[in-house]
Structure formats: structure tokens, C-alpha cells
Design a protein around this motif. Sequence first.
Motif, PDB file in Angstrom:
ATOM      1  N   PRO A  42     -12.382  -9.454   6.731  1.00  0.00           N
ATOM      2  CA  PRO A  42     -11.798 -10.057   5.521  1.00  0.00           C
ATOM      3  C   PRO A  42     -12.760 -11.019   4.829  1.00  0.00           C
ATOM      4  O   PRO A  42     -12.739 -11.138   3.600  1.00  0.00           O
ATOM      5  CB  PRO A  42     -10.560 -10.791   6.043  1.00  0.00           C
ATOM      6  N   PHE A  43     -13.599 -11.690   5.602  1.00  0.00           N
ATOM      7  CA  PHE A  43     -14.585 -12.629   5.036  1.00  0.00           C
ATOM      8  C   PHE A  43     -15.499 -11.907   4.050  1.00  0.00           C
ATOM      9  O   PHE A  43     -15.837 -12.453   2.988  1.00  0.00           O
ATOM     10  CB  PHE A  43     -15.404 -13.254   6.169  1.00  0.00           C
ATOM     11  N   PHE A  44     -15.899 -10.695   4.409  1.00  0.00           N
ATOM     12  CA  PHE A  44     -16.774  -9.924   3.521  1.00  0.00           C
ATOM     13  C   PHE A  44     -16.124  -9.727   2.150  1.00  0.00           C
ATOM     14  O   PHE A  44     -16.768  -9.895   1.106  1.00  0.00           O
ATOM     15  CB  PHE A  44     -17.066  -8.537   4.115  1.00  0.00           C
ATOM     16  N   VAL A  45     -14.852  -9.341   2.166  1.00  0.00           N
ATOM     17  CA  VAL A  45     -14.162  -9.029   0.913  1.00  0.00           C
ATOM     18  C   VAL A  45     -13.854 -10.304   0.136  1.00  0.00           C
ATOM     19  O   VAL A  45     -14.038 -10.353  -1.094  1.00  0.00           O
ATOM     20  CB  VAL A  45     -12.870  -8.238   1.193  1.00  0.00           C
ATOM     21  N   GLU A  46     -13.394 -11.335   0.828  1.00  0.00           N
ATOM     22  CA  GLU A  46     -13.066 -12.605   0.174  1.00  0.00           C
ATOM     23  C   GLU A  46     -14.262 -13.198  -0.561  1.00  0.00           C
ATOM     24  O   GLU A  46     -14.125 -13.786  -1.627  1.00  0.00           O
ATOM     25  CB  GLU A  46     -12.561 -13.607   1.216  1.00  0.00           C
ATOM     26  N   ASN A  47     -15.441 -13.031   0.024  1.00  0.00           N
ATOM     27  CA  ASN A  47     -16.648 -13.619  -0.546  1.00  0.00           C
ATOM     28  C   ASN A  47     -17.465 -12.626  -1.361  1.00  0.00           C
ATOM     29  O   ASN A  47     -18.636 -12.876  -1.653  1.00  0.00           O
ATOM     30  CB  ASN A  47     -17.497 -14.239   0.559  1.00  0.00           C
ATOM     31  N   ARG A  48     -16.836 -11.505  -1.706  1.00  0.00           N
ATOM     32  CA  ARG A  48     -17.443 -10.491  -2.569  1.00  0.00           C
ATOM     33  C   ARG A  48     -18.747  -9.933  -2.002  1.00  0.00           C
ATOM     34  O   ARG A  48     -19.617  -9.459  -2.742  1.00  0.00           O
ATOM     35  CB  ARG A  48     -17.700 -11.069  -3.978  1.00  0.00           C
ATOM     36  N   LEU A  49     -18.869  -9.959  -0.678  1.00  0.00           N
ATOM     37  CA  LEU A  49     -20.047  -9.365  -0.055  1.00  0.00           C
ATOM     38  C   LEU A  49     -19.900  -7.855   0.022  1.00  0.00           C
ATOM     39  O   LEU A  49     -20.890  -7.122   0.058  1.00  0.00           O
ATOM     40  CB  LEU A  49     -20.242  -9.949   1.343  1.00  0.00           C
ATOM     41  N   THR A  50     -18.643  -7.393   0.099  1.00  0.00           N
ATOM     42  CA  THR A  50     -18.360  -5.964   0.065  1.00  0.00           C
ATOM     43  C   THR A  50     -17.173  -5.726  -0.865  1.00  0.00           C
ATOM     44  O   THR A  50     -16.387  -6.634  -1.131  1.00  0.00           O
ATOM     45  CB  THR A  50     -18.001  -5.412   1.466  1.00  0.00           C
ATOM     46  N   ASP A  51     -17.045  -4.498  -1.354  1.00  0.00           N
ATOM     47  CA  ASP A  51     -15.942  -4.155  -2.262  1.00  0.00           C
ATOM     48  C   ASP A  51     -14.647  -3.906  -1.492  1.00  0.00           C
ATOM     49  O   ASP A  51     -13.554  -4.041  -2.034  1.00  0.00           O
ATOM     50  CB  ASP A  51     -16.308  -2.914  -3.068  1.00  0.00           C
ATOM     51  N   SER A  52     -14.802  -3.514  -0.224  1.00  0.00           N
ATOM     52  CA  SER A  52     -13.637  -3.249   0.628  1.00  0.00           C
ATOM     53  C   SER A  52     -14.021  -3.566   2.069  1.00  0.00           C
ATOM     54  O   SER A  52     -15.203  -3.668   2.407  1.00  0.00           O
ATOM     55  CB  SER A  52     -13.202  -1.785   0.504  1.00  0.00           C
ATOM     56  N   GLY A  53     -13.017  -3.734   2.898  1.00  0.00           N
ATOM     57  CA  GLY A  53     -13.257  -3.983   4.315  1.00  0.00           C
ATOM     58  C   GLY A  53     -12.228  -3.239   5.131  1.00  0.00           C
ATOM     59  O   GLY A  53     -11.047  -3.218   4.774  1.00  0.00           O
ATOM     60  N   ALA A  54     -12.665  -2.615   6.216  1.00  0.00           N
ATOM     61  CA  ALA A  54     -11.747  -1.824   7.036  1.00  0.00           C
ATOM     62  C   ALA A  54     -11.469  -2.519   8.359  1.00  0.00           C
ATOM     63  O   ALA A  54     -12.382  -2.976   9.036  1.00  0.00           O
ATOM     64  CB  ALA A  54     -12.330  -0.443   7.293  1.00  0.00           C
ATOM     65  N   THR A  55     -10.201  -2.607   8.723  1.00  0.00           N
ATOM     66  CA  THR A  55      -9.809  -3.204   9.993  1.00  0.00           C
ATOM     67  C   THR A  55      -8.555  -2.519  10.510  1.00  0.00           C
ATOM     68  O   THR A  55      -7.752  -1.999   9.722  1.00  0.00           O
ATOM     69  CB  THR A  55      -9.543  -4.713   9.849  1.00  0.00           C
ATOM     70  N   ALA A  56      -8.395  -2.537  11.838  1.00  0.00           N
ATOM     71  CA  ALA A  56      -7.184  -1.988  12.443  1.00  0.00           C
ATOM     72  C   ALA A  56      -6.384  -3.081  13.137  1.00  0.00           C
ATOM     73  O   ALA A  56      -5.414  -2.794  13.840  1.00  0.00           O
ATOM     74  CB  ALA A  56      -7.545  -0.885  13.438  1.00  0.00           C
ATOM     75  N   ALA A  57      -6.782  -4.326  12.923  1.00  0.00           N
ATOM     76  CA  ALA A  57      -6.067  -5.451  13.529  1.00  0.00           C
ATOM     77  C   ALA A  57      -4.851  -5.794  12.673  1.00  0.00           C
ATOM     78  O   ALA A  57      -4.988  -6.279  11.544  1.00  0.00           O
ATOM     79  CB  ALA A  57      -6.997  -6.651  13.653  1.00  0.00           C
ATOM     80  N   ASN A  58      -3.659  -5.561  13.206  1.00  0.00           N
ATOM     81  CA  ASN A  58      -2.428  -5.781  12.434  1.00  0.00           C
ATOM     82  C   ASN A  58      -2.305  -7.205  11.911  1.00  0.00           C
ATOM     83  O   ASN A  58      -1.848  -7.435  10.791  1.00  0.00           O
ATOM     84  CB  ASN A  58      -1.203  -5.443  13.287  1.00  0.00           C
ATOM     85  N   ALA A  59      -2.709  -8.166  12.733  1.00  0.00           N
ATOM     86  CA  ALA A  59      -2.595  -9.571  12.324  1.00  0.00           C
ATOM     87  C   ALA A  59      -3.452  -9.843  11.097  1.00  0.00           C
ATOM     88  O   ALA A  59      -3.039 -10.575  10.177  1.00  0.00           O
ATOM     89  CB  ALA A  59      -3.018 -10.482  13.467  1.00  0.00           C
ATOM     90  N   LEU A  60      -4.640  -9.248  11.058  1.00  0.00           N
ATOM     91  CA  LEU A  60      -5.528  -9.440   9.913  1.00  0.00           C
ATOM     92  C   LEU A  60      -4.959  -8.775   8.664  1.00  0.00           C
ATOM     93  O   LEU A  60      -5.038  -9.333   7.558  1.00  0.00           O
ATOM     94  CB  LEU A  60      -6.915  -8.874  10.209  1.00  0.00           C
ATOM     95  N   VAL A  61      -4.396  -7.597   8.841  1.00  0.00           N
ATOM     96  CA  VAL A  61      -3.825  -6.868   7.699  1.00  0.00           C
ATOM     97  C   VAL A  61      -2.635  -7.641   7.118  1.00  0.00           C
ATOM     98  O   VAL A  61      -2.514  -7.807   5.895  1.00  0.00           O
ATOM     99  CB  VAL A  61      -3.387  -5.450   8.127  1.00  0.00           C
ATOM    100  N   LYS A  62      -1.770  -8.143   7.991  1.00  0.00           N
ATOM    101  CA  LYS A  62      -0.608  -8.899   7.521  1.00  0.00           C
ATOM    102  C   LYS A  62      -1.030 -10.186   6.817  1.00  0.00           C
ATOM    103  O   LYS A  62      -0.474 -10.558   5.774  1.00  0.00           O
ATOM    104  CB  LYS A  62       0.310  -9.215   8.699  1.00  0.00           C
ATOM    105  N   ALA A  63      -2.018 -10.868   7.391  1.00  0.00           N
ATOM    106  CA  ALA A  63      -2.504 -12.103   6.780  1.00  0.00           C
ATOM    107  C   ALA A  63      -3.138 -11.813   5.420  1.00  0.00           C
ATOM    108  O   ALA A  63      -2.982 -12.599   4.471  1.00  0.00           O
ATOM    109  CB  ALA A  63      -3.526 -12.772   7.703  1.00  0.00           C
ATOM    110  N   TRP A  64      -3.822 -10.690   5.318  1.00  0.00           N
ATOM    111  CA  TRP A  64      -4.455 -10.308   4.061  1.00  0.00           C
ATOM    112  C   TRP A  64      -3.405 -10.072   2.976  1.00  0.00           C
ATOM    113  O   TRP A  64      -3.535 -10.555   1.843  1.00  0.00           O
ATOM    114  CB  TRP A  64      -5.289  -9.044   4.271  1.00  0.00           C
TER     115      TRP A  64
END
Length: 275
Positions: A178-200
Motif C-alpha cells: 500500500p505504501f507504494f500506491v499511497e506515495n505514487r511510486l506505483t500505479d497499483s499494488g497487489a496484496t492477498a492480505a485481507n487486513a491490508l485490503v480492508k484498511a485500504w
Amino acid sequence: MKMITASSGARGLLAALLLAAAPWAQALTFAVNEGVTYRVPLEEVRGRYAAIAADLAKILKQPVTIEPIGDYNQLRRGLQAKTYDLAMIHPAHVSIQAMKGSGYKLVAVTKGYQKYTASFLVAADSPLTSLAELKGRKLGAPDEDSITSWMVRATLRDAKVEPAQIHITYTRYQDAVPFFVENRLTDSGATAANALVKAWQAKGGKILAQSKAVPIKHIVASPNLSAADIEKVRDYLVGLDTHDEGKKKLEPTKYSGFEKFDEAKMLEIGAWLGL
């Protein structure tokens, strides 16, 4: 002459006793891998499975030692050499490789992890509407050899996007994505961690796409174990959450239980992953 005979008899008795004890002299190895993109101390892993290992020792009539394995390549080498009699393997691609190439049998999958899904995160104001639009753009993803990244690449191929058409930045831990996307380092970020997805999503972030569901955290058995012993292990694991004593033994693992899964279907998932 009688003394020599007595001595020989004693040696014979000792040899017989050692032979009878031989099955218990060599412990069976139960390798446990908890993934590569989460911070879990290996010694903590060993303690989690102590009670289960004790039960398996009684069932298989041999000591069972827990061997935490954090490195996937080390895990692969052990599986190829059939060093591990049993293995709890977080990444589906590694266990499927062991089934295909080394004759391991799928014993069970872990409840709560049968539908592991990779999500592609984008910012709330992202203009992206499909994975096809990621061509030529930047994507953040966990470790290149993590099951999440294997799922990400398979999902991109389904969308007619070759991984080579995207600038993928891999990171050791999922919580960096998520840090990558929040700071515009990448256009998208992939994760399978449910907690991260919900927080996002709670912060207003969007989900561009999701992968197919893949069961992870498999328990597999070496071809060195008999079919009867494998079935005993399966029955034990699947039955753990059906009684209070078993539930207590599951508590340290933080899993709710195990269930059977069709090995042929698992191999089909492997084909989708590109194995």
C-alpha cells in the motif's frame, strides 16, 4: 568357553533390542513453512505445532520433530530430496511442485485459507478501470516467489497482459505494497492480505481487480509414508476441530482446523499458476 557364549548371547539380545527400537530411533520430520512475506519467528512456529507433533508421533509410532523452514528454496530442496515426511506449506505453488515432481500427496488444506485471493489496489482518484490498462505502468507486489505474486502473474495473463509489459516492483513484505500506491511510486499494488485490503478500502482506496481464489497452507505427505499412514494423519487433522481437546491443540497454530481437498483440482490450479 561358557563365558564367551554368555557374552555372545548378551550381544545378540542387545542387537535385538536395538532393532526393535529402530523405528523410534529415527524421527519423522514435519516441515512447517508460514510464508515468506510475513514476519513470523521460526522458533515461534516450532512451539505452535508441539502438541500436534506429539499426537502424530503416537499415531505413526515414531517421534515427529517440527522443522520450521522460512526459505522457499531450502523448502524446495528438502521436498525434492524427500527429506520431509510431512510438510505444512504456505505457498500453494511449492506444494503443487512437490506433488507433481516428487510424489508428495495432498493430505489436507487449512480452513479459512481455501479462498486466498490477490487484490489489485489503486488510489481513490486512479483513472484505471481494468488490468489491461496496466500495460506500460508500474505495479507493486510481494516477494517474486510468493504465492501472491504467482497469482498476480496468472491473473495478468488471464487479462491478456504479460508480466513483461508491466514494470513490477517486488518487495519482501506484503505490508509495504500500500505504501507504494499511497506515495505514487506505483500505479497499483497487489496484496492477498485481507487486513491490508480492508484498511485500504476503509481509507477510500479502490480495488481494480481480484485474482481467482487459491487454497493455501497445504499439508502434504512424502511418498515414503504408506497410504494407510497418510490416511491416519488426514483423519487426525480433519477431526481436530470436532472436539474440545483438538481445538485446544489448534489454538497455538491460530488455525481453526483442516479439511480434505481434491488433489486433482489442486493440480489444475497449478496449471493455471503456470506450473
